[in-house]
Design a protein around this motif. Structure first.
Motif, PDB file in Angstrom:
ATOM      1  N   MET A   1       4.100  23.660 -26.595  1.00 52.83           N
ATOM      2  CA  MET A   1       4.092  22.233 -26.903  1.00 52.83           C
ATOM      3  C   MET A   1       3.037  21.540 -26.055  1.00 52.83           C
ATOM      4  O   MET A   1       2.741  21.998 -24.951  1.00 52.83           O
ATOM      5  CB  MET A   1       5.449  21.610 -26.598  1.00 52.83           C
ATOM      6  CG  MET A   1       6.575  22.148 -27.447  1.00 52.83           C
ATOM      7  SD  MET A   1       8.185  21.824 -26.706  1.00 52.83           S
ATOM      8  CE  MET A   1       8.260  23.127 -25.501  1.00 52.83           C
ATOM      9  N   VAL A   2       2.523  20.467 -26.572  1.00 50.57           N
ATOM     10  CA  VAL A   2       1.644  19.598 -25.797  1.00 50.57           C
ATOM     11  C   VAL A   2       2.488  18.414 -25.349  1.00 50.57           C
ATOM     12  O   VAL A   2       3.125  17.752 -26.168  1.00 50.57           O
ATOM     13  CB  VAL A   2       0.435  19.119 -26.636  1.00 50.57           C
ATOM     14  CG1 VAL A   2      -0.362  18.061 -25.883  1.00 50.57           C
ATOM     15  CG2 VAL A   2      -0.439  20.307 -27.013  1.00 50.57           C
ATOM     16  N   THR A   3       2.546  18.218 -24.038  1.00 48.51           N
ATOM     17  CA  THR A   3       3.300  17.086 -23.506  1.00 48.51           C
ATOM     18  C   THR A   3       2.312  16.079 -22.949  1.00 48.51           C
ATOM     19  O   THR A   3       1.317  16.451 -22.318  1.00 48.51           O
ATOM     20  CB  THR A   3       4.284  17.528 -22.410  1.00 48.51           C
ATOM     21  OG1 THR A   3       3.555  18.155 -21.359  1.00 48.51           O
ATOM     22  CG2 THR A   3       5.315  18.501 -22.962  1.00 48.51           C
ATOM     23  N   SER A   4       2.583  14.831 -23.213  1.00 45.09           N
ATOM     24  CA  SER A   4       1.710  13.780 -22.696  1.00 45.09           C
ATOM     25  C   SER A   4       2.537  12.555 -22.375  1.00 45.09           C
ATOM     26  O   SER A   4       3.561  12.288 -23.018  1.00 45.09           O
ATOM     27  CB  SER A   4       0.603  13.442 -23.687  1.00 45.09           C
ATOM     28  OG  SER A   4       1.157  12.998 -24.894  1.00 45.09           O
ATOM     29  N   ARG A   5       2.074  11.866 -21.350  1.00 45.88           N
ATOM     30  CA  ARG A   5       2.689  10.609 -20.942  1.00 45.88           C
ATOM     31  C   ARG A   5       1.558   9.622 -20.684  1.00 45.88           C
ATOM     32  O   ARG A   5       0.431  10.041 -20.394  1.00 45.88           O
ATOM     33  CB  ARG A   5       3.516  10.810 -19.667  1.00 45.88           C
ATOM     34  CG  ARG A   5       4.673  11.784 -19.847  1.00 45.88           C
ATOM     35  CD  ARG A   5       5.584  11.817 -18.609  1.00 45.88           C
ATOM     36  NE  ARG A   5       4.891  11.734 -17.346  1.00 45.88           N
ATOM     37  CZ  ARG A   5       4.781  12.724 -16.468  1.00 45.88           C
ATOM     38  NH1 ARG A   5       5.291  13.892 -16.732  1.00 45.88           N
ATOM     39  NH2 ARG A   5       4.147  12.544 -15.320  1.00 45.88           N
ATOM     40  N   PRO A   6       1.835   8.349 -20.744  1.00 45.41           N
ATOM     41  CA  PRO A   6       0.778   7.371 -20.475  1.00 45.41           C
ATOM     42  C   PRO A   6       0.145   7.595 -19.097  1.00 45.41           C
ATOM     43  O   PRO A   6       0.843   7.870 -18.121  1.00 45.41           O
ATOM     44  CB  PRO A   6       1.510   6.024 -20.518  1.00 45.41           C
ATOM     45  CG  PRO A   6       2.733   6.293 -21.342  1.00 45.41           C
ATOM     46  CD  PRO A   6       3.108   7.718 -21.086  1.00 45.41           C
ATOM     47  N   ASN A   7      -1.166   7.540 -19.056  1.00 39.96           N
ATOM     48  CA  ASN A   7      -1.947   7.643 -17.823  1.00 39.96           C
ATOM     49  C   ASN A   7      -1.832   8.999 -17.120  1.00 39.96           C
ATOM     50  O   ASN A   7      -2.124   9.107 -15.937  1.00 39.96           O
ATOM     51  CB  ASN A   7      -1.578   6.525 -16.843  1.00 39.96           C
ATOM     52  CG  ASN A   7      -1.788   5.166 -17.459  1.00 39.96           C
ATOM     53  OD1 ASN A   7      -2.787   4.926 -18.134  1.00 39.96           O
ATOM     54  ND2 ASN A   7      -0.829   4.272 -17.259  1.00 39.96           N
ATOM     55  N   VAL A   8      -1.360  10.010 -17.835  1.00 42.47           N
ATOM     56  CA  VAL A   8      -1.260  11.361 -17.278  1.00 42.47           C
ATOM     57  C   VAL A   8      -1.942  12.309 -18.259  1.00 42.47           C
ATOM     58  O   VAL A   8      -1.692  12.236 -19.464  1.00 42.47           O
ATOM     59  CB  VAL A   8       0.228  11.775 -17.085  1.00 42.47           C
ATOM     60  CG1 VAL A   8       0.327  13.204 -16.586  1.00 42.47           C
ATOM     61  CG2 VAL A   8       0.928  10.817 -16.135  1.00 42.47           C
ATOM     62  N   PRO A   9      -2.805  13.204 -17.774  1.00 47.92           N
ATOM     63  CA  PRO A   9      -3.478  14.133 -18.688  1.00 47.92           C
ATOM     64  C   PRO A   9      -2.457  14.988 -19.457  1.00 47.92           C
ATOM     65  O   PRO A   9      -1.395  15.335 -18.934  1.00 47.92           O
ATOM     66  CB  PRO A   9      -4.324  15.007 -17.759  1.00 47.92           C
ATOM     67  CG  PRO A   9      -4.480  14.221 -16.505  1.00 47.92           C
ATOM     68  CD  PRO A   9      -3.238  13.391 -16.382  1.00 47.92           C
ATOM     69  N   ALA A  10      -2.803  15.321 -20.677  1.00 45.01           N
ATOM     70  CA  ALA A  10      -1.933  16.157 -21.505  1.00 45.01           C
ATOM     71  C   ALA A  10      -1.799  17.542 -20.876  1.00 45.01           C
ATOM     72  O   ALA A  10      -2.723  18.052 -20.242  1.00 45.01           O
ATOM     73  CB  ALA A  10      -2.502  16.264 -22.916  1.00 45.01           C
ATOM     74  N   LEU A  11      -0.634  18.150 -21.066  1.00 42.26           N
ATOM     75  CA  LEU A  11      -0.325  19.461 -20.511  1.00 42.26           C
ATOM     76  C   LEU A  11       0.153  20.378 -21.625  1.00 42.26           C
ATOM     77  O   LEU A  11       0.966  19.974 -22.466  1.00 42.26           O
ATOM     78  CB  LEU A  11       0.772  19.327 -19.452  1.00 42.26           C
ATOM     79  CG  LEU A  11       1.264  20.606 -18.793  1.00 42.26           C
ATOM     80  CD1 LEU A  11       0.195  21.170 -17.860  1.00 42.26           C
ATOM     81  CD2 LEU A  11       2.545  20.331 -18.017  1.00 42.26           C
ATOM     82  N   LEU A  12      -0.348  21.590 -21.645  1.00 44.25           N
ATOM     83  CA  LEU A  12       0.140  22.605 -22.576  1.00 44.25           C
ATOM     84  C   LEU A  12       1.312  23.301 -21.910  1.00 44.25           C
ATOM     85  O   LEU A  12       1.169  23.880 -20.828  1.00 44.25           O
ATOM     86  CB  LEU A  12      -0.965  23.623 -22.885  1.00 44.25           C
ATOM     87  CG  LEU A  12      -0.560  24.778 -23.792  1.00 44.25           C
ATOM     88  CD1 LEU A  12      -0.306  24.283 -25.214  1.00 44.25           C
ATOM     89  CD2 LEU A  12      -1.621  25.862 -23.776  1.00 44.25           C
ATOM     90  N   GLN A  13       2.479  23.229 -22.522  1.00 44.09           N
ATOM     91  CA  GLN A  13       3.680  23.871 -21.992  1.00 44.09           C
ATOM     92  C   GLN A  13       3.969  25.109 -22.825  1.00 44.09           C
ATOM     93  O   GLN A  13       4.312  24.992 -24.000  1.00 44.09           O
ATOM     94  CB  GLN A  13       4.869  22.900 -22.035  1.00 44.09           C
ATOM     95  CG  GLN A  13       6.144  23.489 -21.487  1.00 44.09           C
ATOM     96  CD  GLN A  13       6.082  23.777 -20.000  1.00 44.09           C
ATOM     97  OE1 GLN A  13       5.652  22.951 -19.208  1.00 44.09           O
ATOM     98  NE2 GLN A  13       6.507  24.960 -19.617  1.00 44.09           N
TER      99      GLN A  13
END
Length: 160
Positions: free
Chosen positions: A71-83
């Motif tokens: 999954m790709v997780t993303s939050r405002p003002n935080v770079p996206a992370l591949l989980q």
């Protein structure tokens, strides 16, 4: 020599039974985290597979040899992370580069979605998986005693 497998997107009707078998046979026994019965039902596992993205490795015989779910997780003002959520390969198909190919494809997907890094958990005692991910460039960043897991991390754009 041509690869004896093909990586392709998950197909619900065709792949679900084989993936559920792999999860129950290869992943669940290694987990130290208490897993409720509800989480292991076909319905719950299928719903989990459908969240995010799943890639499958087909053998020349058309049988599922392995899969990766991420999954790709993303939050405002935080770079996206591949989980990386789950990766499993049939025992008789290990050592053929299937796991590495699945992981590479997941990482390519993450890069295409501007993920700056990939993260995953490896259960304590699963030394084979831990070594596999270390060889793929991951490094342990934290041990979670409550989960009995190591968290591993890999920058996807190491030059940035």
């Amino acid at each position: 020599m041509a690869a004896a497998y093909t990586i392709r997107p998950y197909r619900h009707r065709q792949d679900t039974a084989a993936i559920l078998r792999l999860i129950r046979r290869e992943l669940v026994p290694l987990s130290h985290t208490p897993i409720g019965r509800e989480a292991l039902t076909d319905r719950a596992l299928t719903a989990r597979i459908r969240q995010g993205r799943t890639l499958v490795a087909d053998g020349q015989d058309g049988e599922v040899k392995g899969f990766v779910h991420f999954m790709v997780t993303s939050r405002p003002n935080v770079p996206a992370l591949l989980q990386i959520d789950m990766l499993a390969v049939e025992p008789d198909s290990r050592g053929q580069g299937i796991g590495s190919a699945l992981l590479r494809e997941a990482e390519l997907y993450g890069r295409s979605r501007r993920c700056t890094a990939a993260s995953l958990f490896v259960d304590e005692g699963n030394d084979r998986a831990h070594l596999f991910y270390l060889r793929a460039g991951y490094r342990a960043i934290q041990y979670w005693p409550s989960l009995r897991c190591r968290e591993l991390y890999k920058p996807l754009f190491p030059d940035i």
